[in-house]
Design a protein around this motif. Sequence first.
Motif, PDB file in Angstrom:
ATOM      1  N   GLY A 143       0.827  -1.197   0.000  1.00 30.49           N
ATOM      2  CA  GLY A 143       0.000   0.000   0.000  1.00 30.49           C
ATOM      3  C   GLY A 143       0.860   1.245   0.000  1.00 30.49           C
ATOM      4  O   GLY A 143       2.089   1.173   0.004  1.00 30.49           O
ATOM      5  N   PRO A 144       0.201   2.396   0.011  1.00 34.54           N
ATOM      6  CA  PRO A 144       0.971   3.638   0.040  1.00 34.54           C
ATOM      7  C   PRO A 144       1.634   3.829   1.395  1.00 34.54           C
ATOM      8  O   PRO A 144       1.097   3.429   2.426  1.00 34.54           O
ATOM      9  CB  PRO A 144      -0.087   4.712  -0.209  1.00 34.54           C
ATOM     10  CG  PRO A 144      -1.370   4.097   0.245  1.00 34.54           C
ATOM     11  CD  PRO A 144      -1.229   2.614  -0.010  1.00 34.54           C
ATOM     12  N   GLY A 145       2.799   4.412   1.374  1.00 32.60           N
ATOM     13  CA  GLY A 145       3.483   4.759   2.617  1.00 32.60           C
ATOM     14  C   GLY A 145       2.917   6.057   3.159  1.00 32.60           C
ATOM     15  O   GLY A 145       1.785   6.439   2.836  1.00 32.60           O
ATOM     16  N   LEU A 146       3.686   6.740   3.952  1.00 34.51           N
ATOM     17  CA  LEU A 146       3.254   8.014   4.504  1.00 34.51           C
ATOM     18  C   LEU A 146       3.506   9.133   3.502  1.00 34.51           C
ATOM     19  O   LEU A 146       4.462   9.085   2.739  1.00 34.51           O
ATOM     20  CB  LEU A 146       4.022   8.321   5.792  1.00 34.51           C
ATOM     21  CG  LEU A 146       3.869   7.340   6.951  1.00 34.51           C
ATOM     22  CD1 LEU A 146       4.756   7.768   8.113  1.00 34.51           C
ATOM     23  CD2 LEU A 146       2.427   7.269   7.395  1.00 34.51           C
ATOM     24  N   SER A 147       2.657  10.149   3.535  1.00 35.70           N
ATOM     25  CA  SER A 147       2.918  11.338   2.737  1.00 35.70           C
ATOM     26  C   SER A 147       4.114  12.060   3.334  1.00 35.70           C
ATOM     27  O   SER A 147       4.574  11.724   4.423  1.00 35.70           O
ATOM     28  CB  SER A 147       1.691  12.257   2.755  1.00 35.70           C
ATOM     29  OG  SER A 147       1.565  12.839   4.045  1.00 35.70           O
ATOM     30  N   GLU A 148       4.604  13.082   2.663  1.00 40.32           N
ATOM     31  CA  GLU A 148       5.747  13.819   3.188  1.00 40.32           C
ATOM     32  C   GLU A 148       5.431  14.478   4.524  1.00 40.32           C
ATOM     33  O   GLU A 148       6.299  14.601   5.383  1.00 40.32           O
ATOM     34  CB  GLU A 148       6.213  14.871   2.183  1.00 40.32           C
ATOM     35  CG  GLU A 148       6.997  14.263   1.039  1.00 40.32           C
ATOM     36  CD  GLU A 148       7.622  15.321   0.153  1.00 40.32           C
ATOM     37  OE1 GLU A 148       7.903  16.437   0.629  1.00 40.32           O
ATOM     38  OE2 GLU A 148       7.838  15.013  -1.024  1.00 40.32           O
ATOM     39  N   ALA A 149       4.204  14.890   4.729  1.00 40.86           N
ATOM     40  CA  ALA A 149       3.828  15.587   5.964  1.00 40.86           C
ATOM     41  C   ALA A 149       3.585  14.626   7.129  1.00 40.86           C
ATOM     42  O   ALA A 149       3.712  15.022   8.287  1.00 40.86           O
ATOM     43  CB  ALA A 149       2.583  16.434   5.728  1.00 40.86           C
ATOM     44  N   GLN A 150       3.244  13.388   6.856  1.00 38.12           N
ATOM     45  CA  GLN A 150       2.869  12.456   7.920  1.00 38.12           C
ATOM     46  C   GLN A 150       3.989  12.111   8.895  1.00 38.12           C
ATOM     47  O   GLN A 150       3.722  12.003  10.089  1.00 38.12           O
ATOM     48  CB  GLN A 150       2.234  11.205   7.335  1.00 38.12           C
ATOM     49  CG  GLN A 150       0.816  11.472   6.832  1.00 38.12           C
ATOM     50  CD  GLN A 150       0.222  10.297   6.110  1.00 38.12           C
ATOM     51  OE1 GLN A 150       0.840   9.745   5.202  1.00 38.12           O
ATOM     52  NE2 GLN A 150      -0.963   9.897   6.536  1.00 38.12           N
ATOM     53  N   PRO A 151       5.253  11.929   8.478  1.00 37.97           N
ATOM     54  CA  PRO A 151       6.296  11.659   9.483  1.00 37.97           C
ATOM     55  C   PRO A 151       6.460  12.823  10.473  1.00 37.97           C
ATOM     56  O   PRO A 151       6.731  12.607  11.644  1.00 37.97           O
ATOM     57  CB  PRO A 151       7.560  11.456   8.649  1.00 37.97           C
ATOM     58  CG  PRO A 151       7.072  11.059   7.303  1.00 37.97           C
ATOM     59  CD  PRO A 151       5.768  11.785   7.115  1.00 37.97           C
ATOM     60  N   ILE A 152       6.259  14.030   9.996  1.00 41.44           N
ATOM     61  CA  ILE A 152       6.360  15.200  10.870  1.00 41.44           C
ATOM     62  C   ILE A 152       5.174  15.222  11.833  1.00 41.44           C
ATOM     63  O   ILE A 152       5.339  15.452  13.031  1.00 41.44           O
ATOM     64  CB  ILE A 152       6.452  16.494  10.041  1.00 41.44           C
ATOM     65  CG1 ILE A 152       7.758  16.468   9.226  1.00 41.44           C
ATOM     66  CG2 ILE A 152       6.375  17.735  10.940  1.00 41.44           C
ATOM     67  CD1 ILE A 152       7.853  17.521   8.152  1.00 41.44           C
ATOM     68  N   ALA A 153       3.987  14.935  11.325  1.00 44.85           N
ATOM     69  CA  ALA A 153       2.801  14.866  12.189  1.00 44.85           C
ATOM     70  C   ALA A 153       2.949  13.741  13.206  1.00 44.85           C
ATOM     71  O   ALA A 153       2.550  13.885  14.368  1.00 44.85           O
ATOM     72  CB  ALA A 153       1.542  14.666  11.346  1.00 44.85           C
ATOM     73  N   THR A 154       3.546  12.642  12.794  1.00 48.56           N
ATOM     74  CA  THR A 154       3.806  11.534  13.717  1.00 48.56           C
ATOM     75  C   THR A 154       4.738  11.993  14.831  1.00 48.56           C
ATOM     76  O   THR A 154       4.572  11.616  15.988  1.00 48.56           O
ATOM     77  CB  THR A 154       4.389  10.329  12.954  1.00 48.56           C
ATOM     78  OG1 THR A 154       3.438   9.909  11.971  1.00 48.56           O
ATOM     79  CG2 THR A 154       4.706   9.171  13.878  1.00 48.56           C
ATOM     80  N   GLY A 155       5.697  12.821  14.485  1.00 48.69           N
ATOM     81  CA  GLY A 155       6.585  13.390  15.494  1.00 48.69           C
ATOM     82  C   GLY A 155       5.820  14.209  16.519  1.00 48.69           C
ATOM     83  O   GLY A 155       6.050  14.088  17.729  1.00 48.69           O
ATOM     84  N   ARG A 156       4.884  15.022  16.057  1.00 49.73           N
ATOM     85  CA  ARG A 156       4.064  15.799  17.000  1.00 49.73           C
ATOM     86  C   ARG A 156       3.274  14.867  17.904  1.00 49.73           C
ATOM     87  O   ARG A 156       3.172  15.098  19.107  1.00 49.73           O
ATOM     88  CB  ARG A 156       3.145  16.753  16.247  1.00 49.73           C
ATOM     89  CG  ARG A 156       3.862  17.977  15.694  1.00 49.73           C
ATOM     90  CD  ARG A 156       2.903  19.038  15.184  1.00 49.73           C
ATOM     91  NE  ARG A 156       2.050  18.580  14.101  1.00 49.73           N
ATOM     92  CZ  ARG A 156       2.375  18.593  12.810  1.00 49.73           C
ATOM     93  NH1 ARG A 156       3.566  19.049  12.434  1.00 49.73           N
ATOM     94  NH2 ARG A 156       1.537  18.167  11.893  1.00 49.73           N
ATOM     95  N   ASP A 157       2.744  13.784  17.329  1.00 49.90           N
ATOM     96  CA  ASP A 157       2.000  12.800  18.128  1.00 49.90           C
ATOM     97  C   ASP A 157       2.896  12.137  19.170  1.00 49.90           C
ATOM     98  O   ASP A 157       2.418  11.679  20.197  1.00 49.90           O
ATOM     99  CB  ASP A 157       1.378  11.729  17.232  1.00 49.90           C
ATOM    100  CG  ASP A 157       0.272  12.267  16.332  1.00 49.90           C
ATOM    101  OD1 ASP A 157      -0.218  13.397  16.572  1.00 49.90           O
ATOM    102  OD2 ASP A 157      -0.094  11.555  15.374  1.00 49.90           O
ATOM    103  N   ALA A 158       4.197  12.099  18.889  1.00 49.88           N
ATOM    104  CA  ALA A 158       5.166  11.498  19.818  1.00 49.88           C
ATOM    105  C   ALA A 158       5.755  12.543  20.768  1.00 49.88           C
ATOM    106  O   ALA A 158       6.683  12.239  21.518  1.00 49.88           O
ATOM    107  CB  ALA A 158       6.272  10.803  19.032  1.00 49.88           C
ATOM    108  N   GLY A 159       5.240  13.754  20.693  1.00 47.39           N
ATOM    109  CA  GLY A 159       5.703  14.807  21.595  1.00 47.39           C
ATOM    110  C   GLY A 159       6.885  15.600  21.096  1.00 47.39           C
ATOM    111  O   GLY A 159       7.531  16.309  21.874  1.00 47.39           O
ATOM    112  N   ILE A 160       7.183  15.518  19.812  1.00 46.56           N
ATOM    113  CA  ILE A 160       8.310  16.270  19.243  1.00 46.56           C
ATOM    114  C   ILE A 160       7.744  17.522  18.572  1.00 46.56           C
ATOM    115  O   ILE A 160       7.029  17.422  17.571  1.00 46.56           O
ATOM    116  CB  ILE A 160       9.093  15.434  18.214  1.00 46.56           C
ATOM    117  CG1 ILE A 160       9.529  14.103  18.817  1.00 46.56           C
ATOM    118  CG2 ILE A 160      10.290  16.221  17.693  1.00 46.56           C
ATOM    119  CD1 ILE A 160      10.082  13.121  17.807  1.00 46.56           C
ATOM    120  N   THR A 161       8.074  18.666  19.123  1.00 48.84           N
ATOM    121  CA  THR A 161       7.532  19.919  18.585  1.00 48.84           C
ATOM    122  C   THR A 161       8.609  20.836  18.015  1.00 48.84           C
ATOM    123  O   THR A 161       8.286  21.856  17.412  1.00 48.84           O
ATOM    124  CB  THR A 161       6.763  20.678  19.679  1.00 48.84           C
ATOM    125  OG1 THR A 161       7.636  20.910  20.783  1.00 48.84           O
ATOM    126  CG2 THR A 161       5.540  19.872  20.147  1.00 48.84           C
TER     127      THR A 161
END
Length: 173
Positions: free
Chosen positions: A93-111
């Motif tokens: 299937g499709p991987g993450l979009s370019e923005a999704q790894p950054i959003a995942t970082g926010r979800d992990a507490g990386i701002t």
Amino acid sequence: MAASTGAVRVDVYLDYLCPECRRTERALTTALDGLRAHGGVSVVYHPVAFLDSRSAPAGYSTQAASAAACAADAGRFERYSTVLFSKQPAEQGPGLSEAQPIATGRDAGITAASFARCVEDAPYLPWVRYVSDLAASRKVALTPTVMVEGRRVDVTGSDPGGALTRAVTAARR
């Protein structure tokens, strides 16, 4: 990526597209937390890109591992890995979009903005290839692979945490 320090070394080889790696990560979290709490374990993660060809477009494993290295720079590797596995796409299937790894970082507490720049600039892409090649040279061909003091531990059974704990206890003797 060293996640803790101690006398007994635990190496964890994982691919972020590997469904068994997601299950193993969840199953080993409690055991690893307990082993760390009692001291004595050095956990080293090796994010590899063995399944790059199984995403569309190809390259999800490398992209995810590179972003995880950026998360390590921010001191949030393990949390990022947990969140990334929770968003794991299906193979082929499709991987993450370019923005999704950054959003995942926010979800992990990386701002920090430096994390987003790191993900966008992708300085760790060569490192991911190096880690993957090094793992292959060490005869690691499948993920997940967990080793305690260089010996493989079968963590695919019904009690992966127990298997890991027993292996660490035996290595301490």
